[in-house]
Design a protein around this motif. Structure first.
Motif, mmCIF file in Angstrom:
data_model
loop_
_atom_site.group_PDB
_atom_site.id
_atom_site.type_symbol
_atom_site.label_atom_id
_atom_site.label_comp_id
_atom_site.label_asym_id
_atom_site.label_seq_id
_atom_site.Cartn_x
_atom_site.Cartn_y
_atom_site.Cartn_z
ATOM 1 N N PRO A 82 0.814 -1.133 -0.193
ATOM 2 C CA PRO A 82 1.019 0.166 0.157
ATOM 3 C C PRO A 82 0.819 1.459 0.421
ATOM 4 N N VAL A 83 0.919 2.140 -0.552
ATOM 5 C CA VAL A 83 1.139 4.062 -1.155
ATOM 6 C C VAL A 83 1.522 4.448 0.228
ATOM 7 N N ALA A 84 0.188 4.329 1.518
ATOM 8 C CA ALA A 84 0.108 4.581 1.868
ATOM 9 C C ALA A 84 1.344 4.316 2.989
ATOM 10 N N ASP A 85 1.769 2.966 3.294
ATOM 11 C CA ASP A 85 3.516 2.694 4.250
ATOM 12 C C ASP A 85 4.416 2.422 3.743
ATOM 13 N N LEU A 86 4.214 3.037 2.433
ATOM 14 C CA LEU A 86 5.353 3.644 1.935
ATOM 15 C C LEU A 86 7.280 4.409 2.883
ATOM 16 N N ASP A 87 6.274 5.262 2.640
ATOM 17 C CA ASP A 87 7.382 6.093 4.096
ATOM 18 C C ASP A 87 7.785 5.609 5.113
ATOM 19 N N ALA A 88 6.481 4.817 6.129
ATOM 20 C CA ALA A 88 6.940 4.471 7.015
ATOM 21 C C ALA A 88 7.754 3.297 7.139
ATOM 22 N N LYS A 89 7.550 2.515 6.253
ATOM 23 C CA LYS A 89 8.628 1.209 5.809
ATOM 24 C C LYS A 89 10.414 1.760 5.364
ATOM 25 N N VAL A 90 10.163 2.303 4.443
ATOM 26 C CA VAL A 90 11.327 3.246 4.081
ATOM 27 C C VAL A 90 12.146 4.157 5.513
ATOM 28 N N ALA A 91 11.161 4.773 6.176
ATOM 29 C CA ALA A 91 11.889 5.091 7.624
ATOM 30 C C ALA A 91 12.720 4.792 8.858
ATOM 31 N N THR A 92 12.259 3.028 8.652
ATOM 32 C CA THR A 92 12.761 2.575 10.333
ATOM 33 C C THR A 92 14.135 1.484 9.222
ATOM 34 N N PHE A 93 14.031 1.276 8.087
ATOM 35 C CA PHE A 93 15.739 1.607 7.815
ATOM 36 C C PHE A 93 15.973 3.144 7.808
ATOM 37 N N ASP A 94 15.798 3.785 7.596
ATOM 38 C CA ASP A 94 16.440 4.598 7.988
ATOM 39 C C ASP A 94 17.430 5.330 8.935
ATOM 40 N N THR A 95 16.689 4.959 9.732
ATOM 41 C CA THR A 95 17.153 5.007 11.048
ATOM 42 C C THR A 95 18.623 3.333 11.150
ATOM 43 N N VAL A 96 18.706 2.792 10.324
ATOM 44 C CA VAL A 96 20.021 1.964 10.696
ATOM 45 C C VAL A 96 21.368 2.912 10.591
ATOM 46 N N ALA A 97 22.304 2.738 11.121
ATOM 47 C CA ALA A 97 23.410 3.258 10.827
ATOM 48 C C ALA A 97 24.174 2.974 9.725
ATOM 49 N N ALA A 98 24.276 1.401 9.826
ATOM 50 C CA ALA A 98 24.375 0.689 8.657
ATOM 51 C C ALA A 98 24.355 0.930 7.140
ATOM 52 N N TYR A 99 22.877 1.424 7.157
ATOM 53 C CA TYR A 99 22.493 1.398 5.790
ATOM 54 C C TYR A 99 22.273 3.256 5.488
ATOM 55 N N ALA A 100 23.468 3.663 5.931
ATOM 56 C CA ALA A 100 23.451 5.183 5.714
ATOM 57 C C ALA A 100 24.598 5.568 4.147
ATOM 58 N N ASN A 101 24.772 4.168 3.087
ATOM 59 C CA ASN A 101 26.034 4.442 2.457
ATOM 60 C C ASN A 101 25.082 3.382 1.061
ATOM 61 N N ASN A 102 24.073 2.971 2.131
ATOM 62 C CA ASN A 102 23.487 1.881 1.125
ATOM 63 C C ASN A 102 21.948 1.858 -0.550
ATOM 64 N N GLU A 103 23.022 1.380 -0.923
ATOM 65 C CA GLU A 103 22.705 1.560 -2.295
ATOM 66 C C GLU A 103 21.189 1.161 -2.660
ATOM 67 N N MET A 104 21.205 0.236 -2.506
ATOM 68 C CA MET A 104 19.822 -1.107 -2.349
ATOM 69 C C MET A 104 18.880 0.362 -1.660
ATOM 70 N N LEU A 105 18.899 0.137 -0.580
ATOM 71 C CA LEU A 105 17.897 1.762 -0.090
ATOM 72 C C LEU A 105 17.436 2.645 -0.858
ATOM 73 N N LYS A 106 19.421 3.268 -1.231
ATOM 74 C CA LYS A 106 19.273 4.578 -1.886
ATOM 75 C C LYS A 106 17.614 4.211 -3.264
ATOM 76 N N GLU A 107 17.836 2.774 -3.861
ATOM 77 C CA GLU A 107 17.352 3.007 -5.055
ATOM 78 C C GLU A 107 15.562 2.024 -4.522
ATOM 79 N N VAL A 108 15.330 1.910 -3.530
ATOM 80 C CA VAL A 108 13.932 1.667 -3.280
ATOM 81 C C VAL A 108 12.903 2.965 -2.361
ATOM 82 N N LYS A 109 14.146 4.361 -2.343
ATOM 83 C CA LYS A 109 13.542 5.321 -2.039
ATOM 84 C C LYS A 109 13.306 5.711 -2.755
ATOM 85 N N GLU A 110 14.047 5.796 -4.306
ATOM 86 C CA GLU A 110 13.415 6.409 -5.518
ATOM 87 C C GLU A 110 12.837 5.385 -6.491
ATOM 88 N N THR A 111 12.470 4.859 -5.886
ATOM 89 C CA THR A 111 11.574 3.558 -6.939
ATOM 90 C C THR A 111 9.841 4.169 -5.930
#
Length: 374
Positions: free
Chosen positions: A197-226
């Motif tokens: 659901p589109v309404a859930d996407l931002d919250a889902k992204v935010a979950t990973f944004d809180t993890v320091a190890a994903y600061a430069n993660n390309e997969m997360l960057k691509e997910v955000k673009e998607t």
């Protein structure tokens, strides 16, 4: 594409510099009659859109080792390379760990991965559970004769198949629930982002944004673009304009079409797509019924064979405008509209504002009827 003999270039340089080895090690061990292999060259491919990996390694006495380091663990594939043809050996999730891939030269499909890497260990467990359930329910054999079964028998096969997959999915979900910010959870999110659901996407992204190890993660960057792309394609947003050529090679501009009609449907399809072709007779009837009332269709084909595309248009009597760049799944309009399956559609009004997206086939006629009544 460079050839690597026994070790990857990244690890070789590190070793020469006297630095301790880090990253991944992938050992490939092929047993059996090596003359049965497609070639002696393996291609190791994966990575992300930003930093794709495609290296080759030559087997020596059935063995090869690939070393390197990945900043963004993700799916990789090892295949035999002969000319331009690739024969897949094994797909696996690569982290900075050690992997032993054991291959039978006479039965490549039985290749196994031995590793202590958390994600691949889970994937192997899931696959084993799926194979166990399929074997217990005779799923593989039943699917091979599915078309010859009665409707009642087919329904039973579907029920058994769905039940097995639901059990496997539950196992997968349990792992993700226990490891909500794991790289596997991120990888699963990346693969399913278009189905959530589109309404859930931002919250889902935010979950990973809180993890320091994903600061430069390309997969997360691509997910955000998607996620940003998906949100831009929701009803109420302006549809991206585009130009592609029709079968005669003449450019067709999307805005030139929708500006002349009350409602325009972009129909993503292909001549090779069975469900698309099955729906075309219904779409022809819908077009005849509503075209004079201000309804238009623009077909965007994911074909790659020009003759097959044109024949499909003719055979199915599709009289509305058709365009394609013949790039198959890399169709530029399809990528612009995040098309990952076909048939698929998007509807816009006379101003190019999106009014509907991914309308189910049985609902298309009702959707058009209701809109044109406004």
């Amino acid at each position: 594409m460079k050839k690597l003999f026994l070790v990857g270039a990244v690890a070789l340089l590190a070793s020469c510099a006297g630095e301790p080895e880090t990253g991944y090690t992938v050992n490939v061990n092929v047993t059996g009659d090596l003359t049965k292999l497609p070639s002696d060259t393996l291609v190791f491919a994966g990575g992300t859109k930003a930093t794709p990996v495609s290296d080759t390694v030559v087997l020596v006495n059935g063995k090869a080792t690939i070393k390197g380091e990945t900043n963004t663990p993700t799916n990789y594939t090892i295949s035999f390379l002969k000319g331009k043809k690739r024969t897949t050996v094994k797909r696996f999730f690569l982290e900075n760990e050690k992997y032993d891939i054991n291959v039978d030269a006479e039965d490549l499909k039985t290749a196994t991965v031995v590793t202590t890497a958390a994600v691949q260990t889970h994937i192997e467990a899931v696959n084993a559970k799926r194979n166990e359930l399929y074997a217990a329910n005779n799923i593989d054999s039943l699917l091979k004769v599915y078309g010859k079964l009665t409707k009642e028998e087919q329904e039973k096969v579907r029920e058994a198949y769905n039940k097995c997959n639901e059990e496997v999915k539950a196992m997968d979900n349990a792992f993700i629930e226990a490891n909500p910010t794991s790289v596997y959870a991120l990888s699963t999110f990346a693969s399913e982002v278009g189905d959530l659901p589109v309404a859930d996407l931002d919250a889902k992204v935010a979950t990973f944004d809180t993890v320091a190890a994903y600061a430069n993660n390309e997969m997360l960057k691509e997910v955000k673009e998607t996620v940003a792309l998906i949100k831009s394609l929701q009803p109420g947003q302006k549809a991206p304009d585009f130009v592609q050529n029709d079968p005669d090679g003449k450019p067709v501009k999307f805005s030139d079409i929708y500006s002349k009609n009350k409602l325009t449907m972009v129909d993503f399809w292909a001549s090779w797509c069975g469900p698309c072709r099955a729906f075309n007779p219904d779409l022809v009837k819908i077009y005849k019924k509503y075209h004079k009332k201000g309804f238009e269709i623009l077909g965007v084909s994911h074909d790659r064979d020009y003759d097959a595309w044109v024949k499909g248009i003719k055979d199915d009597k599709l009289t509305w405008p058709q365009v394609s760049d013949l790039k198959f799944w890399d169709n530029e309009v399809g990528r612009m509209y995040y098309v990952r399956y076909i048939p698929q559609n998007i509807f816009v009004d006379q101003n190019g504002i999106i009014v509907g997206r991914q309308i189910d086939k049985p609902e298309v006629a009702n959707f058009i009827d209701e809109f044109l009544k406004k």
